[in-house]
Structures are given as C-alpha cells and as structure tokens.
Design an enzyme around this catalytic site. Structure first.
Site, PDB file in Angstrom:
ATOM      1  N   GLU A 231     -17.169  26.384  -0.515  1.00 50.65           N
ATOM      2  CA  GLU A 231     -18.309  26.982  -1.203  1.00 50.65           C
ATOM      3  C   GLU A 231     -17.948  28.414  -1.613  1.00 50.65           C
ATOM      4  OE1 GLU A 231     -21.977  27.217   1.013  1.00 50.65           O
ATOM      5  OE2 GLU A 231     -23.089  27.794  -0.765  1.00 50.65           O
TER       6      GLU A 231
ATOM      7  N   GLY B  57     -20.171  33.969   7.858  1.00 49.47           N
ATOM      8  CA  GLY B  57     -20.517  33.661   9.241  1.00 49.47           C
ATOM      9  C   GLY B  57     -20.126  32.232   9.596  1.00 49.47           C
TER      10      GLY B  57
ATOM     11  N   MET C 149     -20.077  27.781   7.801  1.00 50.02           N
ATOM     12  CA  MET C 149     -20.204  26.918   6.626  1.00 50.02           C
ATOM     13  C   MET C 149     -20.596  25.501   7.033  1.00 50.02           C
ATOM     14  SD  MET C 149     -19.965  26.587   3.387  1.00 50.02           S
ATOM     15  CE  MET C 149     -20.330  25.032   2.576  1.00 50.02           C
ATOM     16  N   GLU C 150     -21.540  24.941   6.267  1.00 49.10           N
ATOM     17  CA  GLU C 150     -22.213  23.696   6.638  1.00 49.10           C
ATOM     18  C   GLU C 150     -21.546  22.412   6.157  1.00 49.10           C
ATOM     19  OE1 GLU C 150     -23.317  25.957   4.305  1.00 49.10           O
ATOM     20  OE2 GLU C 150     -24.385  24.948   2.668  1.00 49.10           O
ATOM     21  N   ASN C 151     -20.229  22.390   5.932  1.00 50.41           N
ATOM     22  CA  ASN C 151     -19.552  21.173   5.463  1.00 50.41           C
ATOM     23  C   ASN C 151     -20.074  19.930   6.183  1.00 50.41           C
ATOM     24  OD1 ASN C 151     -17.569  23.066   4.239  1.00 50.41           O
ATOM     25  ND2 ASN C 151     -17.023  23.374   6.383  1.00 50.41           N
TER      26      ASN C 151
ATOM     27  N   HIS D  16     -28.792  27.194  11.758  1.00 51.55           N
ATOM     28  CA  HIS D  16     -28.797  27.295  10.295  1.00 51.55           C
ATOM     29  C   HIS D  16     -27.855  26.260   9.671  1.00 51.55           C
ATOM     30  CE1 HIS D  16     -28.965  29.571   6.426  1.00 51.55           C
ATOM     31  NE2 HIS D  16     -27.748  29.080   6.297  1.00 51.55           N
ATOM     32  N   GLU D  17     -26.628  26.246  10.127  1.00 49.96           N
ATOM     33  CA  GLU D  17     -25.660  25.330   9.507  1.00 49.96           C
ATOM     34  C   GLU D  17     -26.049  23.876   9.788  1.00 49.96           C
ATOM     35  OE1 GLU D  17     -24.102  26.893   7.455  1.00 49.96           O
ATOM     36  OE2 GLU D  17     -24.036  28.900   8.334  1.00 49.96           O
TER      37      GLU D  17
ATOM     38  N   GLU E 136     -30.421  27.985   0.630  1.00 47.34           N
ATOM     39  CA  GLU E 136     -30.242  29.091   1.575  1.00 47.34           C
ATOM     40  C   GLU E 136     -31.575  29.704   2.025  1.00 47.34           C
ATOM     41  OE1 GLU E 136     -27.739  29.384   3.186  1.00 47.34           O
ATOM     42  OE2 GLU E 136     -26.102  28.575   1.975  1.00 47.34           O
TER      43      GLU E 136
HETATM   44  N1  BES Z   1     -23.364  28.222   2.965  1.00 47.69           N
HETATM   45  C1  BES Z   1     -23.258  29.422   3.700  1.00 47.69           C
HETATM   46  C2  BES Z   1     -21.857  29.901   3.866  1.00 47.69           C
HETATM   47  C3  BES Z   1     -21.241  30.474   2.622  1.00 47.69           C
HETATM   48  C4  BES Z   1     -21.761  31.564   2.025  1.00 47.69           C
HETATM   49  C5  BES Z   1     -20.127  29.944   2.061  1.00 47.69           C
HETATM   50  C6  BES Z   1     -21.175  32.103   0.900  1.00 47.69           C
HETATM   51  C7  BES Z   1     -19.554  30.464   0.934  1.00 47.69           C
HETATM   52  C8  BES Z   1     -20.066  31.548   0.352  1.00 47.69           C
HETATM   53  C9  BES Z   1     -23.835  29.262   5.122  1.00 47.69           C
HETATM   54  O1  BES Z   1     -24.781  28.262   5.255  1.00 47.69           O
HETATM   55  C10 BES Z   1     -24.544  30.543   5.425  1.00 47.69           C
HETATM   56  O2  BES Z   1     -25.520  30.809   4.814  1.00 47.69           O
HETATM   57  N2  BES Z   1     -24.025  31.317   6.354  1.00 47.69           N
HETATM   58  C11 BES Z   1     -24.522  32.622   6.680  1.00 47.69           C
HETATM   59  C12 BES Z   1     -25.168  32.656   8.032  1.00 47.69           C
HETATM   60  C13 BES Z   1     -26.590  32.205   8.024  1.00 47.69           C
HETATM   61  C14 BES Z   1     -27.185  32.191   9.415  1.00 47.69           C
HETATM   62  C15 BES Z   1     -27.488  33.023   7.127  1.00 47.69           C
HETATM   63  C16 BES Z   1     -23.323  33.529   6.691  1.00 47.69           C
HETATM   64  O3  BES Z   1     -22.208  33.025   6.654  1.00 47.69           O
HETATM   65  O4  BES Z   1     -23.512  34.734   6.688  1.00 47.69           O
HETATM   66 ZN    ZN Z   2     -26.703  28.749   4.618  1.00 47.51          ZN
END
Ligand code: BES
Ligand code: ZN
Length: 881
Positions: free
Chosen positions: A128, A268, A270-272, A304-305, A327
C-alpha cells in the site's frame, strides 16, 4: 525513484479499468539481490470497455526479463517496457487471455521500504498504496480485485519460514538446500493487500474460535528470543476478534491469521489479508522495555489492522481518493474498541488531544485538505491526520446524529450491500441515508470541505421569564484552493449544569433543532431559547467533543471553574480545566514578552490540588486533568507571531507554581500511590502510574532538585516509571550529575535493544533549550543510530522537530537549517519518510518574523536541492505555496 513529473491525479477523472484480472498466480524465487518474480495473470476485457484500448500495466523501477501471452513469447514490437510501464499494443480480440510476466528485483538494495525488501535478513513486502508495481507489472489500483495463489521458493537454512496471504496449501523440498510453499487466498483482493514474508523467525501460536465455530490458527512471528514479548499483542488480537463479533457482527473469514513484526517499516502496521505486517515497535512489549503508552498503542494498532479485514479488505476503496472510507472508519472502530477495553472518558480525552495536536494544525495550515481529497500528486502524502482522525470524527458524528441503533443498522447494510466491492464515500453515506430516511447532503460536506469550523456561542439569561438564551454562530475559515465555504451540519451535544453539578431540565426550547441533548447547528446563526430555567446554569457545550470544531463559549466568569469541578460530562470537565490553564499560559507568555514576571490566579493554582485529591475520579482522568497544555498546544492557541521561549517560560513557571502551592497534597497522594504491586498493563494500573509520575514531575518542579527523580529512577521496576523519572531528570535538570548518570545508566542497560534506545534518543531530542541541536547532531553519530531505519529517524529527528519547541525553533534558525539538510539526506534513501518528516514545518507562517524567515529559507533550500522524489517535492511545494 520516480522523477517529479508533476502529474496531478483528479477524482473527477476516475474511469473503471478496461481490463480485469480474475486470477493472479505469482512465483517468487527469492534471492537477496536478484529475486525472480513470475506473474501469471488471467485477464479479461471488462464488459463495456473500449475495444481497441491497449493494455497498460503499472511498474516502478522494474526490469522485465520475460513476457508471453497465452503461452507465446511476445515479439519486441508487440510491447513496450519501461521501468514505469508495460504497454501491450494489441491485445487479442478474445475476451480472455493469459499474460505471463517475468521481472527481476533487488530486495537488498531497496531502502525505500516499498515493494519487496529485506529487514534484518527477513524478506518482506509493503504494497500500500502503490508498492505492488515495484514487484511486478500489474493493474496496481484498488478497484482491480483478483484471487491470488503464491508460490515462494527460497533457501531452507536462511528462510525456513515462507508466508503469504490466505491459507497454506502445499509445501515441499526442491533439493540444493531450497524449498517452497504455496498459499492461496480465496477472497478477491486489490494488489495493495498482497504480502509475502520469508526468513527465520520465532513464533507465538494460539487459536480463536469464531461465533459460528470456525477454528482460526493465530501466529505472531518475531525475532528469535523475543517470543516472550509477543504475549500482549496476542491477547489484544483475540480481544479484537471477539469485539468485532459483538460490536459489529463481523467474523474472521480464513483458517489462519498471521502477524509478522519487522524492524524496518515506514508506518505503524499494514492490514494485508490474513498476513498483517507490523513495525516491531507495535508488537513487542514487556514491563522491562515498554511503557503504558506502548501497551495502549499495541492494543489499538493490533485492533485497527484486524478490523480492516472487514472495513478495507472485504469492502475496499474504489480509488485512493476514498482512502478515508477504510482508514477513517477503521480508526473509529479501533477508538471504540479501546474505549470499551479501557476507560471511555480517558480514551475520548486522549483522542481529542491527539486530534488537536496533529489534525488541527494540518487543517489550519498550508497542507489542509478535505477528508476526501479531490486531487493529489503523491498518494503517500495523503495518509494524514485529516484522512484518519478527522475521518473517524465524521463517522462518530454520524452516530451522534442518527443514534446507536440506526448507526448499527446502517453499518449492517453497508457490509451486506458492498461485501466484495470497491466503493466510494457516496456509497457509504447512502447506507446511512437509506436506513435513516434522512437527507445527509449537508452533513456530507464534512468529507468535502477542508478546515476546522469555528463555533462561537454566548449565553444570556432572563430571570423574570426563566429563560436561557443560547446564541450560536458558525464560521468556516478559508483553506488552500477553497475560499468560499458552505454551511455545515454541526452536532453539538450539550447540558445545562446546576449548582450541585446536576444536569438541569427545561420545559420548552424554541429556535432550532434540539434532539436527545444534541443541538443541530445547520445555519450560520441560530438562537435557542430554553424556557423553564429559573436560574442561570453553566452551559456544557460540545460534550464528548461531539463535533471537531474550535468552540469559543462566552458565559459568566465562574462558569468554567464550576464546570471544571462539577460537570457530569468528563470531557467537558477536562476541557474547562484546559481552557483555564491555556488562558493563564497565554497571559503568562504575554507578560514574559513584555519582560514582566507572570502571576497566576490563586483559585487556578488550587484547582489541581482539589482534582488530584478527588478519589471519585479515575486516576487516569486525574492525570489528564492535571497535565498542562504542551508548548505546542499553547503555540497553536496563540496562533501567530509565536515566540517559543516565552511559551516555555510561562509553562515552566505555572508548573512550579502549581507544585509549590499543592506540595503537601501532592506529596501525600504520591506516597499513597507508591505501592509494591506486581506490574500489570491494565488501564487502572496504568492510570495509577500516570498520576504518580505526573505528581513526581510537579514535586520535582517545586523542590528544584533532582534528588526525588533520581531516587525514583534508581528504584523503578518497570519501563513506565523508569522512563518517567528519566524524563523529569533530563527535562527539568538537564546537565545535572543526576541526569547525566541516569542517561548513562539507561544507555548501558539497553544498548542492545533498538526499541528502547529509541526512547533514549527521544528523551534527549526533547531536552529544552538551544543546546538540543548539538545533542541531536552528536546522537546521529551514536552506534545505535541509523538514518535508514524509520523508527530511529522518527525518535531522534522527528521528536526534535515536532516536540521540542525551544530546541528546534532556535532564534538563530540553525535548527531549521540542520533539519533541511537531514531531510534531504534521508530523501535519498527513503522519500516517503523524508516527506512525512518535512511536515514538521507546516506551521512556519505562525512563527514570529525572524524565525518565519529562517524557516522559509530552510524550506526553500529543500525545494531547491531535492532532486529525486515526488514525495518531498509535493510537501515542500504545498507548504511554501
Ligand atoms: N493501511 C495502513 C498502513 C499504511 C499506511 C500503508 C500508509 C501504506 C501507507 C494501516 O492500516 C494504518 O492505518 N496504520 C496506521 C496505524 C493505525 C492504528 C492508525 C499507521 O501505520 O500509522
Ligand atoms: Zn488503517
């Protein structure tokens, strides 16, 4: 890296893909520097697509090593391959065909941490938003859903573990020390949810039985030797799975769910699908190495994930403009989860603090954009506090407006109607409109208009008529490229608070829509008349922070104090205190600007003592209520011509005055909270630690000697207490022998533990005063520092630039110059990280003129020298515009 082509992507240009990919079969022959990827794509022309459209697949830095169509190698003139694109000029007339693409990639050289890369010897992926195109040519867009089968081949010795999405179907030996595994994911998914992990890791296993009886095998993979730090994450995962069943009726849908912790990760987690990949910071915890804040973050991010499995994976985004669809909604779900697991009141206050410190400055500065943007140059730069946190607030407002029951019914409809689809915000809102029968078009502006609305309110009372009059007005400030705004639907939860803190009733209200304790402000100005109110109450408005607005409420002078002591809504009670502290700090800073010593109101100084001693309040709430607004908070409230040293001075003086005034009370309470209880990460225990450590800070400020904190540091038996004592030493008594000793002792003890060393970097990056710059520069040369690891960079450079007002905003501008240089150096390895870091300068126009000029030069230096990334160019250009 992709050069800055300046291409702008626009929402209105969306067109469905001319081609679909029903099935994707991938083979990986893993090699550190030359991995072969073979992609076999079952393609078809979409019904209704342009007939002679060429097939154009996305790539990024790719090398093509083989290409065939329906088993026939393609001649040179049949296609064109560049690192960014694979164009097949004429596609067979047949509706279906098979494309086989072979590419070579170099995981070891990948420092951008997008696509396939190596972290500590482990192969992993991050796709992503647009990282899959760094692995193979593909229709790398979220509305192309495909069923994946993945075969991984690797050395058995270095990669005993081979993971991908879905369920394992086959594994075996290949001879020559190599082996393979095959994974199949039956759920069609977009390419950004693809994942692969191969390496040598330890595992913690468990299982979960879903409501309908499916046995799910759970695995959390971590570095060998760290298995005993994965227990809390596993516990959080099982609680998340159970919660989604009861709160949203959502069950897990595969036989395995795996989480892998890696140490090099841009975000932080990733939800693969079926294979979440985490920054190890958000998996690993024990009492020796993690603070209570770390535990809370782990719980929230694991949840979250996991929650993305339904909000993001089963139902995904049509295009990246719809990012908040997954998100914002998933943040709302993880907030609700944490509220249910911990203290709802404390969680809400923490969320609002976060929103104000991260999202409000974004919404009020040059990077402001709607929750659903209409254009972008680089999608990586739109994973913002606005999309996430404001996006979550918008979903929360929907629930406030429609009520719990209708909200849940609409969510049920959303899951039923759109399962398996890639959809839009309009599709989401339609579910709420259909179930409630309400016209939500004005409400939907929350998705489309940038900027934080200002709401002003004033209260007057007519004793004769027993009438309370509340006048409300909304004002929408202009934001970049949106000067004229439409009026919003702002739901303001409220109460009238009587002399004993009780909520008062009224007999009738006239003037505007009021339902179930919520005022629906929809016009520019609204006047509400409450009759049957014989005495003037204190008005508690925007309870629970029901709307993400800036509220100015004029009412009788002692109302704030009354609310601070008695409001039944814990959020508004906390808010009343913050408002009083903020006012005192702004006044104090103004005195210092005029070279006068600030003075503080005695009733205000007494207040913390009264709150601290109120045993009817949770300790965690008391700790929040006693925490002064940060220097950044105060700067934001002042808004223009910021002079950070006077803000620092006012805050330090108020803390000392509060500590001195309440010393005996604080001392007694501190004593009573000092127990020998065994460590537990639960919210109540964490609350006691938070209050005790805050009192330690006040007492240290009052006593003006490091002895108490040095003692607490020496006696500490967990990281929360140890780090709190270290912070008091470093920030109040920096340079003292006690502080120097403690920093050294901490370094010696944790030298081999990168995640704990991040705390050591951060605590020093925050040491107040101009000397912090030299400290940070010196720490960049420390053996544990590494400019290509995002956690290290964020701990040292990110903390310095975002959280150290006096250290970063030096009067001579040297902080900015150093920052610009460092960001450019990081950009050469990891543009995404550099661009995120650069947003620390987004509020440069609010600084006083000298600093403003120095910050502008630093931004211009970045604009002039940055050469190779769209990521940084986009941020710097918008920040300067
Ligand atoms: N899908 C995102 C991770 C992501 C973000 C991948 C941007 C690529 C680019 C994941 O679900 C996410 O939102 N992660 C957050 C933490 C969450 C608790 C808000 C993060 O990584 O900060
Ligand atoms: Zn997310």
């Amino acid at each position: 890296m992709t050069a800055d082509t300046g291409t702008i992507f626009r929402l209105e240009d969306y067109r469905p893909s001319d081609f679909l990919i029903g099935e994707t079969r991938l083979t990986f022959r893993l090699d550190p520097t030359a991995t072969t990827v073979i992609a076999e794509l079952d393609m078809e022309r979409r019904a209704g697509a342009v007939l002679d459209a060429p097939l154009v697949l996305d790539g990024d830095e790719l090398t093509l090593t083989g290409l065939s169509l329906d088993g026939q190698a393609l001649g040179d003139d049949a296609y064109e391959a560049t690192p960014e694109r694979l164009t097949i000029r004429s596609v067979p007339a047949s509706a279906r065909f098979r494309l086989t693409i072979e590419t070579k990639v170099n995981p070891a050289a990948n420092k951008a941490l997008m696509g396939l890369y190596r972290s500590n010897g482990v192969y992993c992926t991050q796709c992503e938003a647009e990282g899959f195109r760094r692995i193979t040519y593909f229709l790398d867009r979220p509305d192309v859903l495909s069923v994946y089968t993945v075969r991984i081949e690797a050395d058995r010795a270095t990669c005993p573990l081979l993971l991908s999405n879905g369920d394992p179907v086959e594994a075996g030996d290949l001879g020559d020390g190599r082996h393979f595994a095959v994974w199949h994911d039956p759920h069609p998914k977009p390419s950004y949810l693809f994942a692969l992990v191969a390496g040598d890791l330890g595992v913690v296993e468990d299982s979960f039985t879903t409501a309908s009886g499916r046995q799910v095998k759970l695995g959390i993979y971590v570095e060998h030797g760290k298995e005993d730090r994965a227990g809390y994450a596993m516990d959080a995962l099982k609680r998340s799975m159970a919660w989604d069943e009861t709160a949203f009726g959502r069950e897990y849908d595969l036989d395995v769910f795996n989480i892998v912790a890696v140490s090099d990760f841009n975000m932080g987690a990733m939800e693969n699908k079926g294979l979440n990949i985490f920054n190890d910071k958000y998996v690993l915890a024990d009492e020796e190495t993690a603070t209570d804040a770390d535990y809370a973050n782990i719980e929230a991010i694991i949840a979250h994930e996991y929650f993305h499995n339904w909000t993001g994976n089963r139902i995904t985004c049509r295009d990246w403009f719809q990012l908040c669809l997954k998100e914002g909604l998933t943040v709302f779900r993880d907030h609700e989860f944490s509220a249910d697991q911990r203290s709802r009141a404390v969680k809400r206050i923490t969320e609002v603090r976060n929103l104000r410190s991260l999202q409000f400055p974004e919404d009020q500065g040059p990077l402001a954009h709607p929750v659903r943007p209409r254009r972008y140059k680089e999608i990586n730069n739109f994973y913002t506090a606005t999309v996430y946190e404001k996006g979550s607030e918008v979903v929360r407002m929907l629930r406030t407006i429609l009520g719990d029951e209708t909200f849940r019914k609409a969510m049920d409809l959303y899951f039923e109607r759109h399962d398996g689809q890639a959809v839009t915000i309009e599709d989401f809102i339609a579910c709420f409109a259909d179930v409630s029968g309400e016209d939500l078009s004005q409400f939907a502006l929350w998705y489309h208009q940038a900027g934080t609305p200002n709401v002003t309110a004033s209260v007057s009372h007519d004793a004769q008529k027993a009438e309370l009059v509340l006048e409300l007005e909304q004002q929408l400030p202009p934001t970049p490229s949106e000067s004229r705004k439409k009026l919003m639907h702002i739901p303001l939860s409220f109460g009238l608070v009587g002399p004993e803190g009780e909520d008062l009733g009224w007999s009738a209200v006239e003037g505007a829509a009021v339902a179930d304790g919520v005022i629906h402000l929809k016009k520019r100005k609204q006047t509400l008349r409450f009759s049957g109110v014989p005495h003037l109450p204190a008005v508690s408005l925007n309870r629970g922070f029901s709307a993400p607005v800036n509220l100015t409420l004029a009412q009788k002078p002692d109302a704030l104090l009354h609310l601070a002591l008695h409001d039944g809504d814990p959020f508004c009670r906390w808010q009343a205190l913050v408002t009083m502290f903020t006012q005192a700090l702004i006044d104090g800073h103004r005195s210092l600007l005029a070279d006068a010593e600030p003075t503080f109101d005695e009733a205000l100084l007494d207040l913390p003592g009264r709150i601290a001693a109120d045993a009817g309040l949770e300790e965690a709430f008391r700790a929040l209520a006693l925490t002064l607004p940060s220097e950044t908070d105060i700067a934001r409230e002042i808004g223009s011509d910021i002079e950070p040293y006077c803000i620092y001075g006012a805050r330090a003086r108020l803390a000392r005055a509060i500590g001195t005034r309440n010393r005996d009370r604080f001392e007694a309470l501190h004593q009573s909270l000092t127990t020998q209880e065994a460590f537990s990460p639960d919210a109540a225990s964490a609350g006691r630690r938070a209050l005790r450590n805050l009192l330690l800070d006040y007492l240290a400020a009052a006593e003006r000697t490091p002895a108490r904190a040095a003692g607490a540091f020496a006696r500490s038996t967990n990281m929360t207490d140890r780090f709190a004592a270290l912070s008091v030493l470093a920030h109040r008594f920096g340079g003292s022998p006690e502080a120097v000793d403690a920093l050294e002792a901490f370094e010696r003890r944790y030298a081999g533990d990168a995640l704990v060393m991040d705390k050591w970097f951060a605590v020093q990056a925050m040491m107040p005063g101009a000397a912090a710059l030299d400290t940070v520069k010196a720490l960049m040369g420390h053996a544990a520092f590494d400019l290509s690891n995002p956690n290290r960079v964020r701990s040292l450079i990110g903390t310095y630039a975002n959280a150290n007002q006096t250290g970063f905003h030096r009067a001579d501008g040297a902080g900015y110059a150093f920052f610009a240089e460092t960001v450019l150096e990081i950009e050469r390895k990891n543009p995404q990280l550099a661009a995120r870091l650069a947003t620390a300068l987004r509020s440069w126009r609010s600084l006083e003129p000298n600093r403003r000029a120095a910050a502008q030069s630093a931004l211009e230096a970045m604009a002039a020298s940055q050469t190779n990334s769209r990521d940084l160019a986009d941020i710097v250009q918008r920040t300067l515009a």
